[in-house]
Motif scaffolding. Structure first.
Motif, PDB file in Angstrom:
ATOM      1  N   MET A  23     -65.191  -4.313  50.161  1.00  0.00           N
ATOM      2  CA  MET A  23     -64.442  -3.081  50.314  1.00  0.00           C
ATOM      3  C   MET A  23     -63.135  -3.354  51.060  1.00  0.00           C
ATOM      4  O   MET A  23     -63.109  -4.135  52.020  1.00  0.00           O
ATOM      5  CB  MET A  23     -65.266  -2.045  51.088  1.00  0.00           C
ATOM      6  N   ILE A  24     -62.077  -2.716  50.609  1.00  0.00           N
ATOM      7  CA  ILE A  24     -60.760  -2.849  51.234  1.00  0.00           C
ATOM      8  C   ILE A  24     -60.235  -1.451  51.528  1.00  0.00           C
ATOM      9  O   ILE A  24     -60.220  -0.581  50.651  1.00  0.00           O
ATOM     10  CB  ILE A  24     -59.779  -3.606  50.331  1.00  0.00           C
ATOM     11  N   LEU A  25     -59.812  -1.242  52.768  1.00  0.00           N
ATOM     12  CA  LEU A  25     -59.272   0.049  53.174  1.00  0.00           C
ATOM     13  C   LEU A  25     -57.789  -0.103  53.491  1.00  0.00           C
ATOM     14  O   LEU A  25     -57.376  -1.060  54.154  1.00  0.00           O
ATOM     15  CB  LEU A  25     -60.027   0.575  54.400  1.00  0.00           C
ATOM     16  N   ARG A  26     -56.987   0.841  53.003  1.00  0.00           N
ATOM     17  CA  ARG A  26     -55.557   0.831  53.314  1.00  0.00           C
ATOM     18  C   ARG A  26     -55.045   2.264  53.348  1.00  0.00           C
ATOM     19  O   ARG A  26     -55.719   3.197  52.879  1.00  0.00           O
ATOM     20  CB  ARG A  26     -54.770   0.021  52.290  1.00  0.00           C
ATOM     21  N   ILE A  27     -53.850   2.428  53.896  1.00  0.00           N
ATOM     22  CA  ILE A  27     -53.178   3.712  53.907  1.00  0.00           C
ATOM     23  C   ILE A  27     -52.105   3.695  52.831  1.00  0.00           C
ATOM     24  O   ILE A  27     -51.271   2.788  52.790  1.00  0.00           O
ATOM     25  CB  ILE A  27     -52.526   4.001  55.280  1.00  0.00           C
ATOM     26  N   ASP A  28     -52.116   4.686  51.955  1.00  0.00           N
ATOM     27  CA  ASP A  28     -51.087   4.757  50.930  1.00  0.00           C
ATOM     28  C   ASP A  28     -49.757   5.080  51.602  1.00  0.00           C
ATOM     29  O   ASP A  28     -49.627   6.124  52.251  1.00  0.00           O
ATOM     30  CB  ASP A  28     -51.441   5.864  49.920  1.00  0.00           C
ATOM     31  N   PRO A  29     -48.752   4.211  51.476  1.00  0.00           N
ATOM     32  CA  PRO A  29     -47.485   4.453  52.164  1.00  0.00           C
ATOM     33  C   PRO A  29     -46.745   5.663  51.635  1.00  0.00           C
ATOM     34  O   PRO A  29     -45.865   6.196  52.310  1.00  0.00           O
ATOM     35  CB  PRO A  29     -46.689   3.165  51.897  1.00  0.00           C
ATOM     36  N   MET A  50     -67.136   3.809  55.533  1.00  0.00           N
ATOM     37  CA  MET A  50     -66.123   2.884  56.039  1.00  0.00           C
ATOM     38  C   MET A  50     -64.938   3.641  56.625  1.00  0.00           C
ATOM     39  O   MET A  50     -64.425   3.296  57.692  1.00  0.00           O
ATOM     40  CB  MET A  50     -65.645   1.968  54.911  1.00  0.00           C
ATOM     41  N   ALA A  51     -64.487   4.688  55.929  1.00  0.00           N
ATOM     42  CA  ALA A  51     -63.359   5.473  56.426  1.00  0.00           C
ATOM     43  C   ALA A  51     -63.689   6.119  57.761  1.00  0.00           C
ATOM     44  O   ALA A  51     -62.854   6.119  58.686  1.00  0.00           O
ATOM     45  CB  ALA A  51     -62.975   6.532  55.399  1.00  0.00           C
TER      46      ALA A  51
END
Length: 230
Positions: A23-29, A50-51
């Motif tokens: 799993m990969i978590l990121r913030i959409d810019p 996860m979030a």
């Protein structure tokens, strides 16, 4: 899906990727949404967990996120890396880009759409011309050229030779736009990132390292401008 994270309502988007191994978590810019990429076998509940587990990290990133830059009359919008002032003139039809200005007509509530449409038209003109020049230089042939508002990639080349580009590249400096076009044109000949591919990119766009560095440092800023094209 929305979650309550760090005292605020945050959009959560869950995606699956065939090649993801974790799993990969990121913030959409672009819009501040939390994006969790799952392996094919991942469960949506795992993404939500996860979030929530990373709530402090998400909150800190959102606090540091720059504010959107709206397309408004009197505002500055870069075109090929140079600021242009949005100016209203009822004598024009639609919108046009001139030296240092984006001239628009119509009601104020249509400003953002008219500016965006003018940028997309300019992007299409610039990209189609440059693709033609670089394919001729490389002895390659492109298929259909489409402009999109992609978040994760600035350009792509399909197996059938169709090319896709983000219209937002028209706001980047010319050498950056030139690099992305060279990158995708080179994929018409090489569907990989091997040495021969990069040699062709270098031929089509000398000094590509500066463009790649610019995108790493400033690319996310392009997503802050104006409305979505959806």
């Amino acid at each position: 899906m929305n979650l309550k994270i760090a005292g605020r309502d945050v959009a959560l988007r869950i995606r699956r990727h065939a090649r993801a191994r974790r799993m990969i978590l990121r913030i959409d810019p672009k819009d501040g949404a939390v994006v969790v990429t799952l392996p094919p076998y991942g469960a949506a509940d795992d993404a939500v967990r996860m979030a929530r587990d990373r709530a402090d990290w998400i909150g800190a990133r959102l606090d540091r996120r720059p504010a959107p830059i709206m397309f408004v009359e009197g505002g500055n919008v870069p075109v090929l890396g140079r600021d242009h002032v949005v100016r209203r003139d009822p004598r024009v039809l639609g919108a046009r880009i001139e030296a240092g200005t984006i001239v628009i007509a119509g009601r104020p509530e249509h400003t953002a759409r008219r500016v965006r449409d003018a940028l997309i038209r300019r992007a299409r003109d610039e990209i189609v011309r440059r693709v033609g020049e670089k394919t001729a230089q490389a002895g390659l042939k492109a298929g259909r050229i489409a402009l999109k508002d992609t978040r994760s990639r600035w350009g792509s080349c399909a197996a059938n030779g169709n090319l896709n580009f983000s219209w937002r590249l028209v706001m980047a400096p010319e050498f950056v736009l030139d690099y992305v076009i060279a990158h995708e044109v080179a994929h018409l000949g090489y569907h990989n990132h091997g040495p021969a591919f990069w040699r062709l990119v270098e031929v089509l766009c000398p000094g590509l390292d500066a463009a790649r560095a610019w995108l790493r440092a400033h690319g996310a800023t392009l997503h802050l401008y104006g409305p979505s094209s959806s």
